[in-house]
Design a protein around this motif. Structure first.
Motif, PDB file in Angstrom:
ATOM      1  N   LEU A 687      63.687  17.519  15.520  1.00 57.39           N
ATOM      2  CA  LEU A 687      62.056  17.503  15.488  1.00 57.39           C
ATOM      3  C   LEU A 687      61.537  18.853  16.636  1.00 57.39           C
ATOM      4  N   LEU A 688      62.325  18.810  17.946  1.00 58.41           N
ATOM      5  CA  LEU A 688      61.912  19.854  18.822  1.00 58.41           C
ATOM      6  C   LEU A 688      62.273  21.152  18.296  1.00 58.41           C
ATOM      7  N   VAL A 689      63.188  21.445  17.502  1.00 56.57           N
ATOM      8  CA  VAL A 689      63.581  22.794  17.143  1.00 56.57           C
ATOM      9  C   VAL A 689      62.904  23.309  16.125  1.00 56.57           C
ATOM     10  N   PHE A 690      62.445  22.360  15.134  1.00 60.08           N
ATOM     11  CA  PHE A 690      61.363  22.644  14.089  1.00 60.08           C
ATOM     12  C   PHE A 690      59.991  23.042  14.634  1.00 60.08           C
ATOM     13  N   THR A 691      59.422  22.146  15.816  1.00 58.06           N
ATOM     14  CA  THR A 691      58.243  22.241  16.358  1.00 58.06           C
ATOM     15  C   THR A 691      58.090  23.595  17.103  1.00 58.06           C
ATOM     16  N   THR A 692      59.232  24.108  17.587  1.00 50.94           N
ATOM     17  CA  THR A 692      59.269  25.294  18.425  1.00 50.94           C
ATOM     18  C   THR A 692      58.949  26.499  17.408  1.00 50.94           C
ATOM     19  N   LEU A 693      60.157  26.331  16.219  1.00 50.00           N
ATOM     20  CA  LEU A 693      59.823  27.605  15.394  1.00 50.00           C
ATOM     21  C   LEU A 693      58.398  27.364  14.564  1.00 50.00           C
ATOM     22  N   LEU A 694      57.834  26.221  14.217  1.00 55.32           N
ATOM     23  CA  LEU A 694      56.451  26.286  13.855  1.00 55.32           C
ATOM     24  C   LEU A 694      55.447  26.658  14.572  1.00 55.32           C
ATOM     25  N   THR A 696      55.899  29.169  16.917  1.00 55.09           N
ATOM     26  CA  THR A 696      56.152  30.511  16.797  1.00 55.09           C
ATOM     27  C   THR A 696      55.494  31.078  15.660  1.00 55.09           C
ATOM     28  N   TRP A 697      55.695  30.675  14.665  1.00 56.51           N
ATOM     29  CA  TRP A 697      55.174  31.139  13.430  1.00 56.51           C
ATOM     30  C   TRP A 697      53.714  31.293  13.313  1.00 56.51           C
ATOM     31  N   LEU A 698      53.031  30.203  13.594  1.00 55.05           N
ATOM     32  CA  LEU A 698      51.851  29.952  13.570  1.00 55.05           C
ATOM     33  C   LEU A 698      51.190  30.909  14.678  1.00 55.05           C
ATOM     34  N   PRO A 703      46.567  34.831  13.938  1.00 59.01           N
ATOM     35  CA  PRO A 703      45.570  35.845  14.316  1.00 59.01           C
ATOM     36  C   PRO A 703      45.848  37.055  13.066  1.00 59.01           C
ATOM     37  N   LYS A 704      46.870  37.393  12.476  1.00 60.21           N
ATOM     38  CA  LYS A 704      46.992  38.172  11.362  1.00 60.21           C
ATOM     39  C   LYS A 704      46.098  37.947  10.117  1.00 60.21           C
ATOM     40  N   GLU A 705      45.996  36.301   9.998  1.00 61.75           N
ATOM     41  CA  GLU A 705      45.202  35.729   8.750  1.00 61.75           C
ATOM     42  C   GLU A 705      43.705  35.770   9.041  1.00 61.75           C
TER      43      GLU A 705
END
Length: 778
Positions: A687-694, A696-698, A703-705
């Motif tokens: 869960l910690l790895v998934f939250t970190t990656l999410l 970073t992607w957000l 901003p781009k969106e």
């Protein structure tokens, strides 16, 4: 020795009186009470015995045609001893000469430790109760064999009790009495044998009591297998840790291999003794009117011989007593005897009338002071009765001079356990794991007959548990000193809860159904020791003796949580502890029994070390927990992730550290453990790895969106939604100005910016004017 003295006295008393007799006559001023109903007791043999209680010198038993027991050394008139009718002894068969082997020496198996006369025959009475043996036991108890049955008489409360467990006729009892006030001595006095002397072996029953004669049990018959002839006696050789059975064959008597009556003894080589069938009486004292067939003699003190004769009173049922005190030392110093004076003037020691204890790995130092007669060089002699259990070293040194210039000598004695020096014969004595007893005697090897007053110095040495020893668990850092717990609160019936997942009930083998509420015993445990859960821990055990710290104990011991908490493990396994056989653990002793304090189940008596080869218990599971602490391993306790109080019972199981069953109870407080996680570590990491990656992607995608037209519409929608929410929050005119200002700022912040793909709808000059007005509004 007594017979030689009496013979010497007899040669002197022809010319002068032996002593000055006097008669004791008391309690006859008022009318006497009628005699109590019962059977009058008499001694079955023609000899007369005077038996003294060695622990209560005022208590004396007279055995003759009548039996008397005195509590004041026969300084008052007494009635003959009777046994109540309720004991039902009148119809019991009496002892005949053939049954009791009266032709044999009375020394064997009479049970009379103070008697020295020989049996010369037997008495026959019409009616009455025949006594064949007597023995003083613990406290105020007297054992008597009356008409082949054993009875106990409490001479202080005047109560009789019939011993239970004896179902066949017996004629004699044997035992010893110890006067020291300790548990070992009391246990020694409680051991009594009852048997029929002259009975055929091996069919004759031998009874044994370990409670002073209240109840008996029969010895196993296989212990008598292989014996022939007749039973001459049963004796407990305490100083040898052996029990001997005297086997009589015609004129030869021998001690058989001993039986282990609760003592775990090993075989003792038989000893052959010459057995003379003729009997001898005490040497007659000619021309002495005090002597008669009812006269009894006994020593009241060193060198002081008392001659006692009961005298009937025709007007009263109570008997008077004629007494005469003979100073044997004074008689032997008569010039007519021409006996050489004693070659020692003084011999004394502080060890007399004391009992000492030597525990394992201990040493005892004793001393004695000797002053020889001028011009004499006596030879001191130090003896131990059990040399294979107790070893000694003795040295003699000059210790100054007396006022008349005579030399004083000091005898220094060092005593230690013989097994510790690897010089004991294992085929002769018991195992080192069992306690023994030995006597130590200091005497003069070449003293003359005139040294009657110079009795040997003797004491008992118990090679066993030293009761002054105790163990404590060191408590330098406690939960109270660190401020975690308050000693005031702990003393106010402090309670704590043990979760049902953390303990296993000790009363039954099942999982706990509810939490356990425990009252903390502050008076016994004090403040708990502080332990951090993530550090392997081992208690520091102190050995104390007589209130003095002796050492930090390094023996093997075990611990168990008394409330059943199971959230702790051990750092070593059977393999890492270098076990050569399968180690013991608590499951070995808890399989059938569950007690509050399981420490009594696993102790030095049943402990088996795994560091020795054991063909019956090979090492089959090397990964099992090694649950023994101390000794040659560095095993430690590892606490689980749980904060709270643990109460442990610590028991020393090392059989070579002390004969005592050393135990102590202590408590610890485990601190520093974080709360238990709701998810497994693997899931938490995922869960910690998934939250970190999410995240970073957000941070990249949002901003781009927002820079696109679709993002602008979403922003406007959120702005309108937020404006609506703020409008609902305006509830009064007091907040209108504040909200207007906040609204202007938010409006400025939420105002849409021009993007690359959006046409400019507001002229630049008008936009600048609007911005200026907004700034003025702020």
């Amino acid at each position: 020795m007594l017979l030689l003295m009496l013979a010497a006295v007899a040669t002197v008393v022809r010319a002068q009186p032996l002593c000055r007799p006097y008669k004791v006559r008391t309690g006859k001023v008022f009318a006497s009470k009628p005699l109590p109903e019962g059977d009058r007791l008499f001694y079955a043999f023609s000899s007369t015995y005077v038996l003294r209680d060695i622990c209560h010198s005022d208590t004396v038993l007279y055995l003759g045609k009548k039996i008397f027991i005195s509590k004041d050394k026969f300084e008052s008139s007494l009635r003959p001893l009777t046994i109540p009718k309720s004991m039902r002894v009148a119809n019991s068969p009496t002892v005949t000469p053939n049954e009791s082997h009266s032709g044999h020496s009375g020394v064997w198996g009479t049970g009379l430790s103070a008697a020295r006369c020989r049996v010369t025959g037997s008495r026959k009475r019409a009616g009455g109760a025949s006594v064949t043996s007597a023995l003083f036991t613990s406290n105020s108890k007297l054992l008597l064999v009356v008409n082949k049955k054993v009875y106990m008489y409490n001479y202080l409360s005047n109560r009789w009790h019939k011993a239970i467990g004896i179902y066949q006729p017996v004629s004699h009892i044997s035992g010893d009495k110890c006067c020291f006030k300790n548990e070992f001595c009391l246990e020694l006095s409680y051991k009594v044998f009852a048997y029929l002397r002259g009975g055929p072996l091996p069919r004759t029953k031998i009874y044994f009591s370990d409670n002073g004669g209240f109840a008996f049990q029969s010895l196993a018959s296989e212990k008598l297998d292989g014996l022939e002839g007749t039973l001459g006696g049963v004796f407990h050789f305490h100083s040898f840790s052996q029990v001997g059975i005297l086997e009589v064959k015609d004129k030869l008597a021998r001690s058989s291999k001993p039986c282990s009556c609760g003592g775990g003894t090993q075989s003792l080589p038989p000893i052959s003794l010459t057995w003379e069938s003729t009997s001898t009486a005490s040497p007659p004292l000619p021309d002495q009117p005090l002597w008669s067939e009812e006269t009894g003699i006994s020593f009241t003190d060193t060198g002081m011989l008392e001659v006692l004769t009961p005298v009937a009173d025709p007007q009263f049922p109570a008997f008077d007593f004629q007494k005469c005190i003979v100073n044997v030392q004074a008689v032997l110093n008569t010039p007519d005897l021409q006996i050489e004076p004693c070659n020692v003037e003084f011999l004394d020691s502080t060890m007399v009338e004391q009992m000492f204890t030597i525990d394992m790995n201990s040493q005892l130092d004793l001393s004695a002071l000797m002053i020889p007669r001028p011009g004499k060089i006596p030879i001191p002699l130090v003896m131990v009765s059990n040399p294979h259990s107790l070893g000694l070293e003795a040295h003699i040194i000059e210790f100054g001079n007396t006022f008349d210039g005579n030399y004083k000598y000091k005898l220094e004695i060092e005593l230690r356990q013989q097994q510790q020096q690897d010089s004991a014969d294992l085929n002769f004595t018991t195992s080192i794991k069992r306690n023994t007893i030995s006597s130590v005697t200091v005497d003069i090897a070449d003293k003359t007959v005139a040294c009657v007053d110079l009795k040997p110095l003797s004491t008992l040495i118990s090679i066993g548990c030293d009761k002054t020893k105790k163990i404590l668990v060191q408590n330098k850092i406690s939960a109270c000193s660190m401020g975690i717990l308050s000693p005031v609160e702990l003393q106010r019936n402090y309670t704590y809860t043990i979760e049902k997942e953390a303990y296993s009930p000790i009363s039954y083998d099942a999982e706990a159904q509810s939490d356990l509420l425990v009252y903390y015993q502050y008076e016994k445990l004090g403040c708990p020791r502080l332990v951090y859960y993530d550090k392997p821990w081992k208690p520091v055990v102190e050995m104390w003796k007589n209130g003095i710290l002796e050492e930090i104990m390094n023996a093997e011991y075990v611990i168990t949580e008394v409330n059943g908490i199971t959230t702790y493990t051990y750092s070593l396994t059977a393999a890492t502890a270098n076990c050569r056989s399968q180690p013991q653990n608590w499951s070995t002793f808890k399989s059938d029994f569950y007690f509050l304090f399981e420490g009594t189940l696993w102790n030095r008596e049943n402990y088996i070390s795994c560091h020795e080869e054991n063909k019956d218990n090979p090492l089959l599971w090397p990964e099992v927990e090694y649950q023994i602490l101390g000794g040659q391993t560095d095993n430690r306790v590892i606490f689980g992730q749980r904060n709270g109080i643990y109460t442990f019972l610590l028991s020393v199981v090392d059989p070579y550290y002390s004969y005592c069953s050393l135990e102590t109870m202590f408590s610890v407080y485990v601190d520093g453990a974080l709360p238990m996680a709701f998810f497994s570590p693997e899931l938490s990491i995922t869960l910690l790895v998934f939250t970190t990656l999410l995240s970073t992607w957000l941070a990249y995608a949002i901003p781009k969106e927002l820079s696109t037209e679709r993002g602008q519409r979403l922003r406007n929608f959120c702005s309108r939604l937020f404006e609506g929410c703020l409008g609902l929050c305006r509830c009064s005119w007091l907040w209108s100005r504040l909200w207007s200002r906040l609204w202007s700022r938010l409006k400025l912040w939420l105002r849409s910016r021009r993007v690359g793909d959006q046409p400019e709808r507001i002229p630049r000059t008008q936009r600048n004017q609007t911005d200026t007005e907004a700034v003025r509004g702020l």
